[in-house]
Design a protein around this motif. Structure first.
Motif, PDB file in Angstrom:
ATOM      1  N   THR A  55      -5.388   3.548   8.992  1.00 28.36           N
ATOM      2  CA  THR A  55      -5.403   3.337   7.432  1.00 28.36           C
ATOM      3  C   THR A  55      -6.055   4.497   6.793  1.00 28.36           C
ATOM      4  OG1 THR A  55      -5.285   0.857   7.723  1.00 28.36           O
ATOM      5  CG2 THR A  55      -5.934   1.827   5.656  1.00 28.36           C
ATOM      6  N   ARG A  59      -4.495   7.023   3.920  1.00 24.21           N
ATOM      7  CA  ARG A  59      -5.083   6.860   2.783  1.00 24.21           C
ATOM      8  C   ARG A  59      -5.299   8.428   2.250  1.00 24.21           C
ATOM      9  NH1 ARG A  59      -9.917   4.388   2.917  1.00 24.21           N
ATOM     10  NH2 ARG A  59     -10.663   6.476   3.393  1.00 24.21           N
ATOM     11  N   ASP A  65      -0.341   3.204  -0.834  1.00 27.18           N
ATOM     12  CA  ASP A  65      -0.775   2.589  -2.190  1.00 27.18           C
ATOM     13  C   ASP A  65      -1.471   1.431  -1.816  1.00 27.18           C
ATOM     14  OD1 ASP A  65       1.068   0.615  -1.691  1.00 27.18           O
ATOM     15  OD2 ASP A  65       2.639   1.482  -2.805  1.00 27.18           O
ATOM     16  N   GLN A  66      -1.982   0.688  -3.101  1.00 29.96           N
ATOM     17  CA  GLN A  66      -2.884  -0.354  -3.071  1.00 29.96           C
ATOM     18  C   GLN A  66      -2.274  -1.565  -2.442  1.00 29.96           C
ATOM     19  OE1 GLN A  66      -5.945  -0.703  -3.586  1.00 29.96           O
ATOM     20  NE2 GLN A  66      -6.050   1.585  -4.134  1.00 29.96           N
ATOM     21  N   SER A  67      -0.892  -1.797  -2.594  1.00 29.88           N
ATOM     22  CA  SER A  67      -0.289  -2.926  -1.921  1.00 29.88           C
ATOM     23  C   SER A  67      -0.138  -2.567  -0.219  1.00 29.88           C
ATOM     24  CB  SER A  67       1.214  -2.763  -1.967  1.00 29.88           C
ATOM     25  OG  SER A  67       2.166  -3.670  -1.418  1.00 29.88           O
ATOM     26  N   TRP A  68      -0.040  -1.521   0.420  1.00 24.95           N
ATOM     27  CA  TRP A  68      -0.064  -1.336   1.536  1.00 24.95           C
ATOM     28  C   TRP A  68      -1.435  -1.393   2.066  1.00 24.95           C
ATOM     29  CZ3 TRP A  68       3.745  -1.197   4.916  1.00 24.95           C
ATOM     30  CH2 TRP A  68       4.980  -1.091   4.741  1.00 24.95           C
ATOM     31  N   ALA A  70      -3.853  -3.321   0.851  1.00 21.61           N
ATOM     32  CA  ALA A  70      -4.074  -4.707   0.905  1.00 21.61           C
ATOM     33  C   ALA A  70      -3.370  -5.449   2.169  1.00 21.61           C
ATOM     34  CB  ALA A  70      -3.462  -5.552  -0.307  1.00 21.61           C
ATOM     35  N   GLN A  71      -2.279  -5.083   2.586  1.00 23.68           N
ATOM     36  CA  GLN A  71      -1.480  -5.597   3.677  1.00 23.68           C
ATOM     37  C   GLN A  71      -2.333  -5.420   4.891  1.00 23.68           C
ATOM     38  OE1 GLN A  71       2.582  -4.052   4.425  1.00 23.68           O
ATOM     39  NE2 GLN A  71       3.316  -6.192   5.015  1.00 23.68           N
ATOM     40  N   SER A  74      -5.417  -7.346   5.198  1.00 14.48           N
ATOM     41  CA  SER A  74      -4.978  -8.693   5.547  1.00 14.48           C
ATOM     42  C   SER A  74      -4.961  -8.827   7.119  1.00 14.48           C
ATOM     43  CB  SER A  74      -3.614  -9.102   4.851  1.00 14.48           C
ATOM     44  OG  SER A  74      -3.106 -10.339   5.229  1.00 14.48           O
ATOM     45  N   TYR A  84       0.077   3.052  10.678  1.00 15.89           N
ATOM     46  CA  TYR A  84       1.170   3.288   9.500  1.00 15.89           C
ATOM     47  C   TYR A  84       1.871   4.550  10.184  1.00 15.89           C
ATOM     48  CZ  TYR A  84      -1.635   0.380   6.551  1.00 15.89           C
ATOM     49  OH  TYR A  84      -2.339  -0.601   6.088  1.00 15.89           O
ATOM     50  N   CYS A  94       4.355  -0.092   8.726  1.00 16.45           N
ATOM     51  CA  CYS A  94       2.990  -0.704   9.443  1.00 16.45           C
ATOM     52  C   CYS A  94       3.387  -1.141  10.624  1.00 16.45           C
ATOM     53  CB  CYS A  94       2.258  -1.273   8.396  1.00 16.45           C
ATOM     54  SG  CYS A  94       0.430  -1.833   9.161  1.00 16.45           S
TER      55      CYS A  94
END
Length: 170
Positions: A55, A59, A65-68, A70-71, A74, A84, A94
């Motif tokens: 990650t 990044r 992005d923020q969606s990825w 957050a996933q 989780s 990724y 991912c």
């Protein structure tokens, strides 16, 4: 993903290639594959650059992005390592890889603690994943996101507190 990981000795790479094999996937040939310790892997597939990795590295490459993010968080909270993959600068997706805790691990950790041993989980995994695994195993102290070349220094610092023994998977 499996094409570049097929040329890696990393345990997570082995999991990805084993899954591809079970699925009967035909892998294209990857060329110029390079392991990037603590970050990921890079190679050429079908004439385009393929990146695979952690990650933080993705990044830093500007690929998440923020969606990825957050996933990935989780998945990490479930004790899974999000990896990724991108091809030609485009994020493909991912893959979540999980280290299964052996059923007897928590009991063994409890026995060690009863003997006065203080287990520490020292890992290259991201902190969220490491905390989830440690909780499952009954380990209270976690040192995460450690690069391979940094592990010896951490062991030396732990040795300042007393005797140390290390058990690893490598």
């Amino acid at each position: 993903a499996a094409a570049v990981e097929a040329q890696s000795e990393h345990p997570l790479a082995k999991a990805i290639t084993a899954y591809a094999s079970v699925r009967g996937l035909e892998l294209p040939t990857a060329q110029g594959v390079e392991a990037l310790p603590g970050s990921g892997i890079r190679g050429m597939v079908d004439g385009g650059d393929v990146l695979g990795g952690k990650t933080d590295w993705f990044r830093d490459q500007g690929l998440l992005d923020q969606s990825w993010m957050a996933q990935g968080e989780s998945l990490a909270a479930q004790g899974k390592t999000p990896l990724y993959f991108a091809h030609r600068g485009k994020l493909l997706g991912c893959i979540a890889v999980a280290d299964a805790i052996r059923p007897e691990s928590a009991a063994a950790i409890a026995q060690l603690r009863a003997l006065g041993v203080q287990p520490v989980l020292l890992t290259g995994d991201q902190a969220t994943t490491a905390q989830a695994i440690a909780a499952q195993a009954g380990v209270a102290e976690v040192i995460a996101q450690v690069l391979p070349q940094e592990k010896e220094a951490h062991i030396r610092r732990l040795a300042e507190r007393g005797q140390v023994a290390m058990v690893g998977d490598g």
